[in-house]
Design an enzyme around this catalytic site. Structure first.
Site, PDB file in Angstrom:
ATOM      1  N   HIS A 159       0.816  -1.208   0.000  1.00  0.00           N
ATOM      2  CA  HIS A 159       0.000   0.000   0.000  1.00  0.00           C
ATOM      3  C   HIS A 159       0.852   1.261   0.000  1.00  0.00           C
ATOM      4  O   HIS A 159       0.491   2.256  -0.629  1.00  0.00           O
ATOM      5  CB  HIS A 159      -0.917  -0.017   1.233  1.00  0.00           C
ATOM      6  CG  HIS A 159      -2.026   0.981   1.168  1.00  0.00           C
ATOM      7  ND1 HIS A 159      -3.080   0.864   0.290  1.00  0.00           N
ATOM      8  CD2 HIS A 159      -2.250   2.120   1.874  1.00  0.00           C
ATOM      9  CE1 HIS A 159      -3.907   1.878   0.461  1.00  0.00           C
ATOM     10  NE2 HIS A 159      -3.434   2.657   1.407  1.00  0.00           N
ATOM     11  N   HIS A 205     -10.221   2.684  -0.988  1.00  0.00           N
ATOM     12  CA  HIS A 205     -10.401   2.258   0.398  1.00  0.00           C
ATOM     13  C   HIS A 205     -11.215   0.968   0.374  1.00  0.00           C
ATOM     14  O   HIS A 205     -12.224   0.823   1.070  1.00  0.00           O
ATOM     15  CB  HIS A 205     -11.074   3.346   1.233  1.00  0.00           C
ATOM     16  CG  HIS A 205     -10.286   3.702   2.458  1.00  0.00           C
ATOM     17  ND1 HIS A 205     -10.840   4.023   3.662  1.00  0.00           N
ATOM     18  CD2 HIS A 205      -8.952   3.776   2.663  1.00  0.00           C
ATOM     19  CE1 HIS A 205      -9.903   4.288   4.556  1.00  0.00           C
ATOM     20  NE2 HIS A 205      -8.744   4.149   3.965  1.00  0.00           N
TER      21      HIS A 205
END
Length: 761
Positions: free
Chosen positions: A51, A98
């Site tokens: 990430h 998200h």
């Protein structure tokens, strides 16, 4: 101050538990020249997660086209992309995912996704003016999917509405592959004065490191690592990795931040996003070639007895890290406190290049910042193995060989009730049906003047009190990318190009959110690698820079991967608001098919809805040069006020586009009579009615032209094909051919109510 002996207990076992690989642990030892401490391992685990580090994608991302004389920030160098609009204003924009948090806590996952991308924009000194979202869910006939859908939409709406940021557009798509792994991509667009943007690059040894915003808690710890693995049944135990947001505090933080930037008080500033404080402090240090001493016990905390790694990796929301010269430090603190926010000096900039982490007079970590971040000395970079799936074809669809003929046969049979049944089946499918139920939950007008917003091709919004506008859109097509990632992604970029052009605006820049599955599986990485190539090729042909974005891997569950889904956000600029597209249909208005109509059915929504998708799916033909040529004509026609309405052809094909135009501006009695010449069009193309009305194509638009301007419009089109399809009347009827007449009110009713009806179950 001495290194805590307890902190020398770092181990391979700990590194593996935190998501690092053995080779990475050994690389850390090599770089450091010693065994890392427990806190240092936690720091590396966050920063070297997929990430944060982009370790499996950065090599390919570096190949994306990004050239433009409007570019104000190179991709990856700042929090968001930035392009100069004119001598006074710049546009700042970005999209992020998200997905994993939203799979477990959909309301907070979606809300904090909106909050995080807002901070990326306003930390650059740009005031957010628009938000967009790209959402994917499993089919609504399943209870859990309905719950995920409701909560995500509510989270997006509540956070954005509370901030007072208008929703400028978006998209929602449903497919079984997203059932356990929904995609929640949030985009923010902001406006800044040219020359007034802030940087995230720390500098000036001796300058203050200032913590501002909300207090730090234990929410979101290891959120970056959590987002770097597949969704599984065990994921439910990791709900603490999901952050909790407060939009009202975000509003205070935004105003205080913009005030400080406007006054020139900050040297640098950055959001504490994924991996929290360690991310902002290491990235700001590495980009500026400096170090920092950080004193964790000075950080405002809302929980007692927090460990050093918890302070560093917490992803508590609404927090920023600012750098200021000593003489301006107190003014910054006073400004944030005026907005009722915590503001405290937690360290100082150094010339060592190292991050030194202290807690209660003990040194817990001492790491060169460049080792932690995305640079040649930092996180490892991998290019994974690729393997072409057998289902991917490099050939275009040959329409003459297509066997889908439901509509053609029902028209020929003369049974109008069967024809109406097909129309209603298509219009009521959630992928085609109106999304008004969704965007009505978002504020679409506040803070900026809307010309056109959600529910149409692209949002068009006036820039403050200027005579210019921004056009915004976001698009994705996992079905196309699954069939052929190179051309499928090219189609996706082209759809955004058409959407922006159909407002009259000039497309300027691209941001992307690349949603793919586990990169260690060669077939998955093939989709990613080929999508990057297709995106870059389209951007280069269009001469539109890709200014940055986000990669989200591991979007799969035990049921398999999601459709490979690159979401393409695009912004455009309309210099003169008086030369924009309208949205109107008048009696006698002619509907024209404008462009190079080369339809395909195999990857279409029609084939999916009719349960007729073949095992080997071919895409409709794509020609980027034709795409540009048609878009140029469309923009010129809009600027010359030769068209009343423009709608690009995309999901659902020609019939859906015609009906969407009519539904959007349908007054009492509005009708449409299809020209008998449609049969000639089908014959010339060697296609049947299914392909003509529901086939999907690139480089094509439906244009609505008044009778008095049709000759001028045809003249402007020049060599671009322009075919008359029919005209509007006041019958209230869709007249396809003699004996085939349908109430437009009835058709609109099923289109408008479909999604809401699923949620009433």
């Amino acid at each position: 101050m001495t290194m805590s002996m307890q902190e020398r207990e770092g181990s391979l076992e700990l590194a593996l538990n935190l998501g690092l690989f053995e080779n990475e642990y050994n690389l850390i030892i090599t770089k450091m020249g010693r065994t890392p401490t427990k806190t240092e391992i936690a720091m590396f685990s966050g920063m070297w997660s997929e990430h944060c580090s982009y370790k499996n994608s950065i090599n390919l991302l570096k190949t994306l086209y990004s050239e433009s004389d409007r570019l104000l920030a190179a991709p990856g160098e700042e929090n968001a992309g930035a392009l100069r609009l004119n001598e006074e204003y710049a546009v700042v924009f970005k999209v992020e995912s998200h997905n994993h948090p939203s799979a477990l806590e959909p309301y907070q996952g979606a809300a904090t996704g909106v909050g995080g991308i807002m901070r990326d924009v306003f930390t650059m000194g740009a005031r957010p003016v628009l938000s967009l979202n790209s959402l994917r869910f499993g089919n609504l006939d399943q209870k859990k999917n309905r719950w995920l859908f409701r909560e995500v939409v509510k989270g997006v709406g509540d956070y954005g509405n509370s901030l007072g940021i208008a929703c400028g557009g978006g998209e929602v798509f449903f497919h079984p592959s997203y059932s356990k792994n929904p995609l929640v991509n949030a985009m923010t667009v902001g406006i800044s004065r040219v020359g007034k943007m802030a940087s995230s690059r720390a500098s000036g040894p001796g300058n203050s490191v200032i913590y501002v915003g909300a207090k730090t808690g234990k929410d979101g710890i290891h959120g970056a690592s959590f987002a770097s693995k597949e969704i599984s049944d065990e994921s439910a135990a990791e709900r603490s990795a999901v952050q909790v947001g407060d939009p009202f505090m975000e509003k205070q933080l935004m105003e205080a931040t913009l005030e400080c930037i406007e006054k020139g008080l900050v040297v640098a500033i950055q959001d504490m996003g994924a991996a929290g404080l360690i991310s902002s402090s290491s990235e700001m240090s590495a980009s500026g070639g400096v170090g920092m001493n950080i004193y964790l016990d000075k950080i405002p905390a809302r929980e007692d007895n927090m460990e050093p790694f918890e302070f560093l990796l917490s992803e508590s929301q609404e927090r920023m890290l600012a750098i200021a010269v000593p003489e301006k430090t107190e003014e910054i603190i006073a400004t944030f406190r005026k907005w009722e926010l915590d503001a405290v000096v937690i360290g100082e900039v150094t010339d060592t290049g190292n991050l030194k982490i202290f807690h209660h007079n003990r040194l817990y970590a001492d790491v060169p910042a460049r080792y932690l971040t995305v640079n040649k000395d930092g996180a490892p970079r991998y290019t994974r193995e690729t393997r072409k799936p057998q289902s991917v074809s490099e050939e275009w669809e040959n329409p003459r060989q297509n066997g889908i003929k439901f509509f053609a046969e029902t028209l020929q049979s003369g049974k109008s009730e069967d024809v109406e049944g097909i129309l209603k089946k298509v219009l009521s499918h959630p992928n085609i049906a109106s999304k008004k139920f969704i965007y009505e939950q978002y504020d679409t007008d506040i803070g900026i003047h809307r010309y056109s917003g959600p529910g149409y091709n692209a949002g068009l919004y006036r820039i403050f009190d200027s005579g210019s506008s921004l056009a915004v859109s976001i698009d994705g097509n996992g079905t196309y990318v699954k069939a052929n990632p190179y051309y499928g992604t090219m189609h996706t970029v082209a759809e955004g190009y058409r959407n922006i052009s159909s407002t009259g605006a000039e497309p300027l820049g691209i941001t992307n959110c690349l949603n793919f599955a586990n990169p260690f599986k060669p077939e998955n990485y093939y989709y990613f690698e080929r999508s990057i190539r297709g995106m870059s090729q389209a951007a280069e042909t269009f001469r539109i820079p890709i200014t940055g974005g986000n990669v989200s891997f591991y979007n799969e569950s035990e049921d398999g991967p999601v459709l490979p889904t690159p979401a393409i956000g695009m912004v455009g600029y309309l210099e003169d608001n008086s030369k924009r597209a309208g949205i109107r249909v008048n009696k006698g208005s002619g509907f024209y098919l404008t462009g190079y109509f080369l339809p395909g059915l195999e990857a279409s929504q029609y084939a999916y809805i009719m349960d007729s998708v073949p095992a080997m799916v071919h895409l409709p033909e794509m020609d980027l040069e034709k795409e540009m040529a048609v878009a140029t004509v469309i923009r010129n026609a809009i600027r010359e006020a030769l068209v009343e309405t423009v709608m690009d052809l995309s999901a659902g094909g020609m019939m859906t586009a015609i009906l969407r135009i009519i539904f959007h501006e349908m007054n009492a009695g509005t009708g449409f009579v299809l020209s008998p010449d449609w049969n000639k069009i089908a014959e010339e193309q060697s296609i049947n009615a299914d392909m003509l009305f529901f086939g999907e194509t690139a480089h094509s638009y439906i244009t609505v032209v008044s009778p008095e301007k049709k000759e001028q419009f045809r003249e402007m089109c020049g060599n671009i094909p322009t075919l008359f399809l029919g005209e509007a009347d006041e019958s209230g009827i869709l007249n396809l051919q003699p004996g085939m007449e349908f109430s437009l009110e009835d058709l609109k009713s099923v289109w408008a109510s479909s999604i809401q009806s699923f949620l009433m179950v």
